[in-house]
Design a protein around this motif. Structure first.
Motif, PDB file in Angstrom:
ATOM      1  N   ILE A  56       0.840  -1.210   0.000  1.00  0.00           N
ATOM      2  CA  ILE A  56       0.000   0.000   0.000  1.00  0.00           C
ATOM      3  C   ILE A  56       0.869   1.252   0.000  1.00  0.00           C
ATOM      4  N   ASN A  57       1.916   1.220   0.809  1.00  0.00           N
ATOM      5  CA  ASN A  57       2.702   2.426   1.058  1.00  0.00           C
ATOM      6  C   ASN A  57       3.874   2.535   0.079  1.00  0.00           C
ATOM      7  N   ILE A  58       3.528   2.719  -1.167  1.00  0.00           N
ATOM      8  CA  ILE A  58       4.564   2.754  -2.203  1.00  0.00           C
ATOM      9  C   ILE A  58       5.358   4.054  -2.155  1.00  0.00           C
ATOM     10  N   ASP A  59       4.679   5.152  -1.820  1.00  0.00           N
ATOM     11  CA  ASP A  59       5.337   6.463  -1.834  1.00  0.00           C
ATOM     12  C   ASP A  59       6.017   6.813  -0.515  1.00  0.00           C
ATOM     13  N   GLY A  60       5.926   5.944   0.483  1.00  0.00           N
ATOM     14  CA  GLY A  60       6.563   6.235   1.764  1.00  0.00           C
ATOM     15  C   GLY A  60       5.657   6.947   2.745  1.00  0.00           C
ATOM     16  N   LYS A  61       4.491   7.382   2.276  1.00  0.00           N
ATOM     17  CA  LYS A  61       3.516   8.022   3.172  1.00  0.00           C
ATOM     18  C   LYS A  61       2.141   7.880   2.529  1.00  0.00           C
ATOM     19  N   THR A  62       1.263   7.168   3.199  1.00  0.00           N
ATOM     20  CA  THR A  62      -0.030   6.854   2.597  1.00  0.00           C
ATOM     21  C   THR A  62      -1.132   6.904   3.634  1.00  0.00           C
ATOM     22  N   LYS A  63      -2.239   7.524   3.263  1.00  0.00           N
ATOM     23  CA  LYS A  63      -3.408   7.544   4.135  1.00  0.00           C
ATOM     24  C   LYS A  63      -4.435   6.578   3.568  1.00  0.00           C
ATOM     25  N   ILE A  64      -4.979   5.750   4.441  1.00  0.00           N
ATOM     26  CA  ILE A  64      -5.900   4.712   3.957  1.00  0.00           C
ATOM     27  C   ILE A  64      -6.965   4.455   5.019  1.00  0.00           C
ATOM     28  N   ALA A  65      -8.143   4.055   4.584  1.00  0.00           N
ATOM     29  CA  ALA A  65      -9.208   3.714   5.527  1.00  0.00           C
ATOM     30  C   ALA A  65      -8.836   2.431   6.273  1.00  0.00           C
ATOM     31  N   LYS A  66      -9.105   2.431   7.573  1.00  0.00           N
ATOM     32  CA  LYS A  66      -8.788   1.249   8.382  1.00  0.00           C
ATOM     33  C   LYS A  66      -9.507   0.009   7.849  1.00  0.00           C
ATOM     34  N   SER A  67     -10.720   0.213   7.376  1.00  0.00           N
ATOM     35  CA  SER A  67     -11.505  -0.923   6.877  1.00  0.00           C
ATOM     36  C   SER A  67     -10.807  -1.596   5.689  1.00  0.00           C
ATOM     37  N   LYS A  68     -10.045  -0.798   4.925  1.00  0.00           N
ATOM     38  CA  LYS A  68      -9.312  -1.398   3.802  1.00  0.00           C
ATOM     39  C   LYS A  68      -8.221  -2.339   4.288  1.00  0.00           C
ATOM     40  N   LEU A  69      -7.513  -1.909   5.345  1.00  0.00           N
ATOM     41  CA  LEU A  69      -6.487  -2.790   5.920  1.00  0.00           C
ATOM     42  C   LEU A  69      -7.128  -4.052   6.486  1.00  0.00           C
ATOM     43  N   ASP A  70      -8.246  -3.864   7.190  1.00  0.00           N
ATOM     44  CA  ASP A  70      -8.970  -5.030   7.719  1.00  0.00           C
ATOM     45  C   ASP A  70      -9.321  -5.985   6.587  1.00  0.00           C
TER      46      ASP A  70
END
Ligand SMILES: [Zn+2]
Length: 112
Positions: A56-70
């Motif tokens: 997910i964190n290809i650019d070194g800094k990424t904001k993502i919804a927790k539900s996506k990680l779940d």
């Protein structure tokens, strides 16, 4: 005293825990196997978490919804260390990928 492996009565010194070397080895092998199973399971969890964050964190800094990680199977119980920065924000790291909870159930992932 009884052998802690086979339960037979031990003859001789009272501080002996096993009746013979075979029992000692059998006992120790079982102990080692249990701990390597546990370690293998934890390592697998960490590896999976790390792979998810890295993908997910290809650019070194990424904001993502927790539900996506779940949804990807990320397990929030497993991380390698916690880092608290001077401004008070706390990141949990899986190796060099760290994340912190933001408001509204978003997660910020950073690479250290
Ligand atoms: Zn024995």
């Amino acid at each position: 005293m009884e052998c802690i492996e086979c339960g037979e009565k031990i003859i001789g010194r009272s501080d002996k825990k096993f009746c013979n070397d075979a029992c000692r080895n059998a006992f120790n092998n079982k102990q080692n196997k249990d701990s390597s199973n546990l370690m293998r399971n934890v390592n697998n969890k960490l590896r999976k978490n790390y792979r998810i964050l890295s993908e997910i964190n290809i650019d070194g800094k990424t904001k993502i919804a927790k539900s996506k990680l779940d949804g990807l199977g990320f397990d929030f119980k497993y991380f390698t260390n916690i880092k608290v920065y001077k401004n008070g924000s706390e990141y949990k790291f899986v190796y060099d990928q760290g994340y912190k909870l933001l408001e509204e159930d978003f997660i910020l992932i950073v690479k250290n």
